[in-house]
Design a protein around this motif. Sequence first.
Motif, PDB file in Angstrom:
ATOM      1  N   UNK A 228       4.711 -12.711  -8.817  1.00 52.09           N
ATOM      2  CA  UNK A 228       4.644 -11.357  -9.384  1.00 52.09           C
ATOM      3  C   UNK A 228       3.356 -10.623  -9.051  1.00 52.09           C
ATOM      4  N   UNK A 229       2.365 -11.346  -8.522  1.00 51.81           N
ATOM      5  CA  UNK A 229       1.114 -10.680  -8.144  1.00 51.81           C
ATOM      6  C   UNK A 229       1.198 -10.019  -6.767  1.00 51.81           C
ATOM      7  N   UNK A 230       2.316 -10.179  -6.075  1.00 48.90           N
ATOM      8  CA  UNK A 230       2.544  -9.461  -4.828  1.00 48.90           C
ATOM      9  C   UNK A 230       3.152  -8.107  -5.175  1.00 48.90           C
ATOM     10  N   UNK A 231       2.434  -7.046  -4.882  1.00 45.60           N
ATOM     11  CA  UNK A 231       2.806  -5.712  -5.353  1.00 45.60           C
ATOM     12  C   UNK A 231       2.905  -4.752  -4.173  1.00 45.60           C
ATOM     13  N   UNK A 232       3.965  -3.964  -4.169  1.00 42.90           N
ATOM     14  CA  UNK A 232       4.103  -2.894  -3.184  1.00 42.90           C
ATOM     15  C   UNK A 232       3.474  -1.632  -3.750  1.00 42.90           C
ATOM     16  N   UNK A 233       2.470  -1.109  -3.071  1.00 43.23           N
ATOM     17  CA  UNK A 233       1.780   0.086  -3.551  1.00 43.23           C
ATOM     18  C   UNK A 233       2.678   1.308  -3.373  1.00 43.23           C
ATOM     19  N   UNK A 234       2.783   2.169  -4.387  1.00 45.12           N
ATOM     20  CA  UNK A 234       3.648   3.356  -4.302  1.00 45.12           C
ATOM     21  C   UNK A 234       2.969   4.494  -3.545  1.00 45.12           C
ATOM     22  N   UNK A 235       2.707   4.255  -2.259  1.00 45.01           N
ATOM     23  CA  UNK A 235       1.922   5.236  -1.495  1.00 45.01           C
ATOM     24  C   UNK A 235       2.651   5.679  -0.234  1.00 45.01           C
ATOM     25  N   UNK A 236       3.990   5.761  -0.289  1.00 44.39           N
ATOM     26  CA  UNK A 236       4.751   6.078   0.904  1.00 44.39           C
ATOM     27  C   UNK A 236       4.896   7.554   1.213  1.00 44.39           C
ATOM     28  N   UNK A 237       4.529   8.426   0.298  1.00 45.69           N
ATOM     29  CA  UNK A 237       4.692   9.858   0.557  1.00 45.69           C
ATOM     30  C   UNK A 237       3.698  10.347   1.597  1.00 45.69           C
ATOM     31  N   UNK A 238       4.128  11.283   2.413  1.00 44.69           N
ATOM     32  CA  UNK A 238       3.220  11.899   3.376  1.00 44.69           C
ATOM     33  C   UNK A 238       2.061  12.551   2.627  1.00 44.69           C
TER      34      UNK A 238
END
Length: 329
Positions: A228-238
Motif C-alpha cells: 500500500x505504500x506504492x502510490x500513483x501521484x495524481x499529477x497527470x493533467x497538462x
Amino acid sequence: MPRSNGRMTTARERHQAGTALDHPRSATGLEQLRHALRGRPPRRVPPLPGEPRWCSGFVARDVRGPRVSLREFGYAGHELNRSHGVVDDTALAGPVRILTPQGLDHLAEVCDRLEPAAGTSRFITTRRVRGADRASAFLYNMVRDRAFLLACSRLAGVPLVPHPLRLPTVQINYFEPSDGHDLVKWHTDGMDHVLTLQLTGEEDYDGGRFTYFRGRADAFASVRAGDPRLVEAPCGERGAALFLHGSRVFHAVTPVTRGRRVTLVVSFLCPYLARRDSNTFWHLAADDGIAATLPHWLRLKWPVRDPAVDFGLRAASPVITWEDLWDAP
C-alpha cells in the motif's frame, strides 16, 4: 487542479501502481560504476532560434498545494537538515499549477522544438535532453526568474537556486510507445530538490504513471507488488507540477503504451544547506560520464563563505532568502 483535488489515490490506483515494480530499478554498485566509465556527456545542443520570450508574468499567483512530510515517509527528526530554525521536511508537494496557460503553451512549444536533440541513456531515463537551458534562452530565463524561484521555494519550504551542476539543471523527458524501454526506472535522484512539470496531459497517452514509494529509501529493497505504500501521484493533467525530495523518495514512471508524454524536470539546490546536499558523484557520473561531471562537482564542493550569495552567483541566479519565504506572496 480540480481533478486531483489534493486527494490520495484509491485502492485501485495503488494496485495499478504496484505493477510498476515489474519494470527495472536503476543500477547500483559495480554496475553504476560501469555506467559512469562508459558514459559520455550529452552533446551540446545549438541555441534554439526564434523561440518565445520568457516573462515573469507566466508564473501563476499564489502557488500552493498539498504537502507530505519526510516524517510521514518514516524519516526521523535527527535525519533532516535544518537551517535558520527551519527543517527541510518536504517529501512531496503538489500537484499545483505553477505556470499560466500562456506560459505553459510557450514552454511546451520550446520543449517540442528541442526534441530532435534528445539523446538516449540506459541509466534512469531513456530519451531526454540534458542541460536544456543551455540551448534555450526561454528555459534559461525561466529557471532563473525570481518569481519562478520564489514559487518553487515556497512549495519546497526552503530557498532554492537552479542546481549549479548545469547538466542536471533542466532536463526534458520524451516518452512514446516502444519496445518497453521508454520509461523511468525506479530510482532516487542525485540531488535533493526536484520539480517535474507535465507538458502533455494523461488524455494524450496511456501508461506513463508517476509512482513513488511512500517510505524510507532504504526500505525500498524489501517492497513487493501490492504494497500500500506504492502510490500513483495524481499529477497527470497538462500543466501539473510536482515537487519531490528526490534523493530520499524512490520513484518511477511506467512505460507509455499509447500517445506521447513530455515532462520538464528542474533540479534545484538550497544554498543554505549546500554542505549537506545529498548529491553523490557516482550517481551523477553514471548519467553523464565522469568527464562531464567532475569539473562541476568539484566546484560545487569548494568551501564557501556565504553559501546563498556564492551558489546564487554560480547558478547565475537571484538569491531567495528565508525572509522571502516568510513574507506574504
